[in-house]
Every structure is written in C-alpha cells, then in structure tokens.
Enzyme design. Structure first.
Site, mmCIF file in Angstrom:
data_model
loop_
_atom_site.group_PDB
_atom_site.id
_atom_site.type_symbol
_atom_site.label_atom_id
_atom_site.label_comp_id
_atom_site.label_asym_id
_atom_site.label_seq_id
_atom_site.Cartn_x
_atom_site.Cartn_y
_atom_site.Cartn_z
ATOM 1 N N ARG A 48 1.075 -1.099 0.075
ATOM 2 C CA ARG A 48 0.305 0.047 -0.430
ATOM 3 C C ARG A 48 0.874 1.462 -0.129
ATOM 4 O O ARG A 48 1.040 1.617 -0.748
ATOM 5 C CB ARG A 48 -1.104 0.515 1.411
ATOM 6 C CG ARG A 48 -2.221 0.946 1.422
ATOM 7 C CD ARG A 48 -1.954 2.003 1.283
ATOM 8 N NE ARG A 48 -1.282 2.724 2.794
ATOM 9 C CZ ARG A 48 -0.590 3.949 3.330
ATOM 10 N NH1 ARG A 48 -0.571 4.235 2.490
ATOM 11 N NH2 ARG A 48 0.093 3.978 4.472
ATOM 12 N N HIS B 254 4.329 4.362 12.408
ATOM 13 C CA HIS B 254 4.778 4.104 11.660
ATOM 14 C C HIS B 254 5.664 5.487 10.902
ATOM 15 O O HIS B 254 5.193 6.671 11.152
ATOM 16 C CB HIS B 254 3.427 4.647 10.805
ATOM 17 C CG HIS B 254 2.945 4.981 9.141
ATOM 18 N ND1 HIS B 254 2.595 3.655 8.583
ATOM 19 C CD2 HIS B 254 3.310 5.805 8.552
ATOM 20 C CE1 HIS B 254 2.312 3.831 6.930
ATOM 21 N NE2 HIS B 254 3.088 4.945 6.572
ATOM 22 N N HIS C 178 8.464 7.385 8.640
ATOM 23 C CA HIS C 178 9.102 6.728 7.493
ATOM 24 C C HIS C 178 10.479 7.392 7.672
ATOM 25 O O HIS C 178 10.884 8.358 8.877
ATOM 26 C CB HIS C 178 8.840 7.981 6.632
ATOM 27 C CG HIS C 178 7.463 7.659 5.792
ATOM 28 N ND1 HIS C 178 7.393 7.339 4.664
ATOM 29 C CD2 HIS C 178 5.765 6.893 6.272
ATOM 30 C CE1 HIS C 178 5.946 6.941 3.903
ATOM 31 N NE2 HIS C 178 5.305 6.675 5.304
ATOM 32 N N CYS D 147 3.808 9.636 0.568
ATOM 33 C CA CYS D 147 2.346 10.059 0.436
ATOM 34 C C CYS D 147 2.734 10.741 -1.281
ATOM 35 O O CYS D 147 3.581 12.042 -0.921
ATOM 36 C CB CYS D 147 1.833 10.328 1.716
ATOM 37 S SG CYS D 147 -0.046 11.680 0.709
ATOM 38 N N ASN E 271 9.225 4.139 4.017
ATOM 39 C CA ASN E 271 9.108 4.117 5.558
ATOM 40 C C ASN E 271 10.042 3.541 5.742
ATOM 41 O O ASN E 271 11.594 3.324 5.033
ATOM 42 C CB ASN E 271 7.891 2.723 5.290
ATOM 43 C CG ASN E 271 6.768 3.224 4.634
ATOM 44 O OD1 ASN E 271 6.461 3.505 4.079
ATOM 45 N ND2 ASN E 271 6.390 3.272 5.970
#
Ligand code: COA
Ligand code: ZN
Length: 309
Positions: A17, A209, A211, A242, A251
């Site tokens: 994703r 999460h 990056h 994004c 990430n």
C-alpha cells in the site's frame, strides 16, 4: 548485549500500500498478488494490501478489489486496507477485509490536500464507518497522518492530536497508528508522545509508522520500544510515501528493522530469509533500486574473503 530478551513485537508490512501508491510505474495486478502471497508466509502480524481510495487520487492502486479478492489469505495474518471515506469502507467490506485502516491527518492543510476534506469532515466520515462496522467481524484501526509534523504547516498541535485520539477512543476503536508521514519525527519528540499515548490509552493497540526521510526511523523505533510500543509498520525495501505530502519518501525498511531487532534479541516472528528474498524481487517490479541498506550490505553475520593488494 541482547536487551530484547525475546519480547514479542508485531511487524506490519505496508509496501503493497504505502510503497506501491508512490510508484510512478504501474505494478501489474498479478505481480502485486504474487508479492502479497509471498509476504503472507514471512511471519508478519499484518499486511496492508492496498487502499480503497479514489482511482484519480491514487491510480497506482486502482486494482484494489482484484488484488484483495485474489490473494491467498493466511489465517495467521490480518489483511488490512487503507480507507479514507464511507465509499472506501463499502468497497472494502464487499471484499471481506479483516481490517479497515481509517486515515485522516492531524494537519488541516495536509488533510485538505490528501483527502479533499476538512479534518472535521474526515472525522465525521470515519465516525460513520466506525458506527457501520460496530459489532461486525471487521476490525477498525485509525491512522493519524502527520502526527509528528506537517511538511506544509510545520509543528502540529499536540493538544489537538491527543483530543482527536480521545474522540476516536470514545467510539470504542481498538487500535490506532501514529504516522510520521514525511520523516519529521525525532527521538526525544517520539519518546514524549509515545510515553503519553501509552499512558493515556492503556487499552489501545498502538502502532508507530515511521518514514526514514531524514534517516531517523530506526532511532525513533528504539525510543518507541523504550516507551512500551510493540507494533511497527515497515515497508519492504524501504519503499513508500504519500503523493500529497511534499518531500515524502520511504517508510522504515522492513529488512533493516527486522535485522536490528533480531540482533537485539526481540522476537519479531518475521523470517529474515523470507523478507530478504522477497525484497530482492522489488527492483524487477518497480523498475528501480530500493533504499534498503541490508539488501546492499548483507546481514551482519555475512563473512567476506580477506582482501589483499
Ligand atoms: N473509492 C473510489 N472512488 C471514490 C471514493 C473511494 N473511496 N471516494 C470517492 N470516490 C469517487 C466518487 O464516487 C466520485 O466519482 P464520480 O466522479 O465518478 O462521481 C468521485 O470519486 C468524487 O467523489 P468525492 O467524494 O468528491 O471525492 P474527492 O474527489 O473529493 O476525493 C477522496 C476524496 C478521499 C476519495 C480522495 O481524496 C482520496 O482517495 N484520497 C486518498 C489519498 C491517499 O490515499 N493518500 C495516500 C495515503 S495517506
Ligand atoms: Zn506512510
């Protein structure tokens, strides 16, 4: 020197994703499915398979239904999908996903550019989905983007963020993710936010999460562990980003994260050989190299022949 003492951690793979959404070259549906099937045997707690977003916003994932319905599901893995609105939740429900990962941004500016809604409009869409799914089999996770800084606004309003977390927790959600969308998080900040979040939301499954845009993702992971966080999103090969966050990049790299945690004696459940061989396939799929240092250098246990002049 091992300090993980076998503690169980939960690694959640987001390359299909977060990684693929940011690739210029469309990755063929069959190739996406084959990769997810391969990752399903690697020991992850969760795999984020795709997103049910507008195909105009995220053309790279316009095949979400087909990918989600054709993967072979391993019952030990939670298959989650990113969902921005009620329409996305309906599409996800039609594919019988295990979890919807509801997303909105802590920053008003980023929410408007990424979701084309105000934060309050997003909040009310996501609240409606939570009501829709209450009592059913589908899990709900809420992901808050730009939780550690916004590339347009700068520092975010932490009081607003904790209030937003309260408002979601009051609706009975079981899990929540704080996303460092463009690598603005730094260790002392993460330590403070993670410690307060852990104390205030004892019953919530909390995920970090990160990056690696500014090289701080592993450092941020270490301070999160100290604050009691045991779930991390990571992306094979260090892909990700994004498309509506200026300067976004990959990430934290799954191979680098698992390699470090293995050395420290944590139990990630993830097979290092499995992810190394899966990660080695990525350049062929995406048409360029990945940022993974471990793919380049090999494991710490690798031995080289002696060099001589
Ligand atoms: N899936 C598919 N189509 C969708 C959709 C969804 N979840 N939500 C809306 N649409 C469609 C509508 O049906 C409508 O189609 P039409 O033009 O054929 O009538 C069209 O998109 C416009 O609908 P609208 O509600 O006005 O949406 P929008 O264009 O303002 O987009 C989002 C809103 C949230 C769907 C869009 O901004 C989006 O998908 N953002 C996600 C961005 C993202 O994933 N970023 C990276 C992850 S953080
Ligand atoms: Zn991300």
């Amino acid at each position: 020197m091992q300090n993980g003492s076998g503690k169980r951690l939960y690694i959640q793979e987001v390359a299909p994703r977060d990684g693929f959404q940011n690739e210029k070259q469309f990755i063929e549906t069959d190739e996406k499915i084959a990769l997810v099937d391969r990752l399903s045997g690697c020991g992850y707690a969760k795999i984020e398979v795709t997103s049910f977003t507008s195909p105009k916003a995220i053309p790279a994932l316009r095949d979400a239904e087909e990918v989600m319905s054709r993967i072979r599901r391993n019952p030990a893995v939670i298959y989650t999908v990113l969902v921005p609105n009620v329409r996305g939740a309906e599409r996800a429900a039609a594919c019988d996903v295990d979890e919807v990962n509801l997303v909105m941004s802590v920053s008003e500016t980023h929410n408007r550019s990424n979701m084309r809604m105000t934060r309050e409009q997003s909040f009310s869409q996501l609240s409606e989905i939570i009501r829709m799914l209450r009592g059913g089999r589908t899990r709900v996770n809420v992901s808050l983007s730009t939780a550690f800084g916004c590339p347009m606004e700068g520092d975010i309003d932490e009081a607003f963020m904790f209030d937003l977390m309260d408002r979601f927790a009051e609706q009975g959600i079981a899990s929540l993710t704080l996303c460092d969308t463009t690598g603005m998080a730094y260790p002392s900040q993460v330590s403070s936010i993670a410690t307060r979040a852990r104390q205030r939301f004892g019953g919530l499954e909390l995920t970090m999460h990160f990056h690696n845009t500014r090289g701080m993702a592993l450092a941020n992971t270490l301070v999160s562990l100290e604050a009691g966080i045991d779930r991390f999103d990571a992306s094979l090969g260090g892909l990700g980003g994004c498309p509506y966050a200026p300067g976004a990049s990959g990430n934290v790299c799954t191979e680098e994260l698992v390699h470090m945690l293995d050395l420290m004696g944590y139990d990630t459940g993830v097979s290092m050989e499995g992810i190394l061989s899966a990660g080695a396939l990525l350049p062929g799929l995406i048409g360029h190299d990945t940022p993974s240092q471990i793919q380049k250098a090999g494991l710490r246990s690798k031995r080289h022949p002696v060099l001589s002049f």
